[in-house]
Design a protein around this motif. Structure first.
Motif, PDB file in Angstrom:
ATOM      1  N   THR A 156       0.856  -1.179   0.000  1.00  0.00           N
ATOM      2  CA  THR A 156       0.000   0.000   0.000  1.00  0.00           C
ATOM      3  C   THR A 156       0.893   1.231   0.000  1.00  0.00           C
ATOM      4  O   THR A 156       1.955   1.242   0.628  1.00  0.00           O
ATOM      5  CB  THR A 156      -0.948   0.051   1.213  1.00  0.00           C
ATOM      6  OG1 THR A 156      -0.179  -0.018   2.409  1.00  0.00           O
ATOM      7  CG2 THR A 156      -1.962  -1.072   1.175  1.00  0.00           C
ATOM      8  N   VAL A 157       0.461   2.252  -0.731  1.00  0.00           N
ATOM      9  CA  VAL A 157       1.185   3.514  -0.794  1.00  0.00           C
ATOM     10  C   VAL A 157       0.190   4.612  -0.441  1.00  0.00           C
ATOM     11  O   VAL A 157      -0.862   4.729  -1.075  1.00  0.00           O
ATOM     12  CB  VAL A 157       1.790   3.743  -2.193  1.00  0.00           C
ATOM     13  CG1 VAL A 157       2.434   5.117  -2.288  1.00  0.00           C
ATOM     14  CG2 VAL A 157       2.805   2.657  -2.523  1.00  0.00           C
ATOM     15  N   THR A 158       0.510   5.379   0.576  1.00  0.00           N
ATOM     16  CA  THR A 158      -0.347   6.488   0.979  1.00  0.00           C
ATOM     17  C   THR A 158       0.143   7.743   0.267  1.00  0.00           C
ATOM     18  O   THR A 158       1.338   8.042   0.261  1.00  0.00           O
ATOM     19  CB  THR A 158      -0.310   6.686   2.502  1.00  0.00           C
ATOM     20  OG1 THR A 158      -0.661   5.435   3.121  1.00  0.00           O
ATOM     21  CG2 THR A 158      -1.274   7.771   2.951  1.00  0.00           C
ATOM     22  N   VAL A 159      -0.812   8.465  -0.326  1.00  0.00           N
ATOM     23  CA  VAL A 159      -0.485   9.620  -1.164  1.00  0.00           C
ATOM     24  C   VAL A 159      -1.326  10.814  -0.742  1.00  0.00           C
ATOM     25  O   VAL A 159      -2.535  10.682  -0.528  1.00  0.00           O
ATOM     26  CB  VAL A 159      -0.780   9.280  -2.653  1.00  0.00           C
ATOM     27  CG1 VAL A 159      -0.397  10.436  -3.556  1.00  0.00           C
ATOM     28  CG2 VAL A 159      -0.067   8.015  -3.074  1.00  0.00           C
ATOM     29  N   GLU A 160      -0.685  11.982  -0.615  1.00  0.00           N
ATOM     30  CA  GLU A 160      -1.394  13.253  -0.440  1.00  0.00           C
ATOM     31  C   GLU A 160      -1.726  13.761  -1.832  1.00  0.00           C
ATOM     32  O   GLU A 160      -0.828  13.908  -2.671  1.00  0.00           O
ATOM     33  CB  GLU A 160      -0.504  14.283   0.268  1.00  0.00           C
ATOM     34  CG  GLU A 160      -0.192  13.976   1.708  1.00  0.00           C
ATOM     35  CD  GLU A 160      -1.304  14.385   2.654  1.00  0.00           C
ATOM     36  OE1 GLU A 160      -2.179  15.200   2.270  1.00  0.00           O
ATOM     37  OE2 GLU A 160      -1.308  13.867   3.784  1.00  0.00           O
ATOM     38  N   ILE A 161      -3.006  14.017  -2.086  1.00  0.00           N
ATOM     39  CA  ILE A 161      -3.450  14.453  -3.405  1.00  0.00           C
ATOM     40  C   ILE A 161      -3.987  15.870  -3.306  1.00  0.00           C
ATOM     41  O   ILE A 161      -4.750  16.193  -2.396  1.00  0.00           O
ATOM     42  CB  ILE A 161      -4.537  13.508  -3.961  1.00  0.00           C
ATOM     43  CG1 ILE A 161      -3.953  12.099  -4.109  1.00  0.00           C
ATOM     44  CG2 ILE A 161      -5.075  14.027  -5.280  1.00  0.00           C
ATOM     45  CD1 ILE A 161      -4.968  11.055  -4.510  1.00  0.00           C
TER      46      ILE A 161
END
Length: 157
Positions: free
Chosen positions: A125-130
């Protein structure tokens, strides 16, 4: 079997080595050349390991590339980063979708903030700020390993 003392083998002269011919490495020179060859082979092996194994894209790299393809409105490129189950095939509406996407994602921004890979290295899993699409949000992208490559395969709940 009888001995014949009067039969002798004629003396033969040793073969002559031309003066301008290459000399066989001897002593320290030969050892140095052998060591240099072994060092070159080891260096090539290490370079191949780094290039083929350690240079593989990790989950965060794949998410970056996937989002960049979306920002570039490259649906076919983005599809290449998706898992087989979600990839599908190009549809006749892709050109229209690509044109619509290009207008929506001009200000699209993201930053990877976390990456987790399971122990078997089959899921990540990769957490990304969008940002850039309205209110900033954080999203978690799920990836699976397929044929040795990480592929985006939906979001986690």
């Amino acid at each position: 079997m009888t001995d014949h003392p009067d039969e002798t083998v004629p003396d033969t002269e040793p073969a002559e080595v031309p003066e301008d011919g290459p000399e066989a490495p001897t002593g320290r020179k030969g050892a140095f050349i052998g060591l240099a060859v072994v060092a070159a082979v080891v260096a090539l092996g290490v370079a191949a390991l780094v290039f083929f194994v350690l240079d593989a894209d990790g989950p965060s790299d794949v998410v970056d590339d996937y989002f960049q393809a979306l920002k570039d409105a490259d649906l076919e490129g983005a599809r290449g980063y998706m898992c087989e189950a979600e990839r599908g095939s190009p549809s006749p509406d892709d050109a229209e979708a690509q044109a619509a996407l290009a207008g929506l994602v001009a200000d699209f921004e993201w930053e990877v903030v976390d990456e987790k890979i399971n122990d078997a290295e089959t899921e990540a899993t990769v957490t990304v700020e969008i940002g850039g699409l309205g209110e900033a949000a954080q999203d978690t992208v799920r990836l699976v390993a397929e044929s040795g490559d990480w592929k985006v395969c939906g979001n986690t709940p």
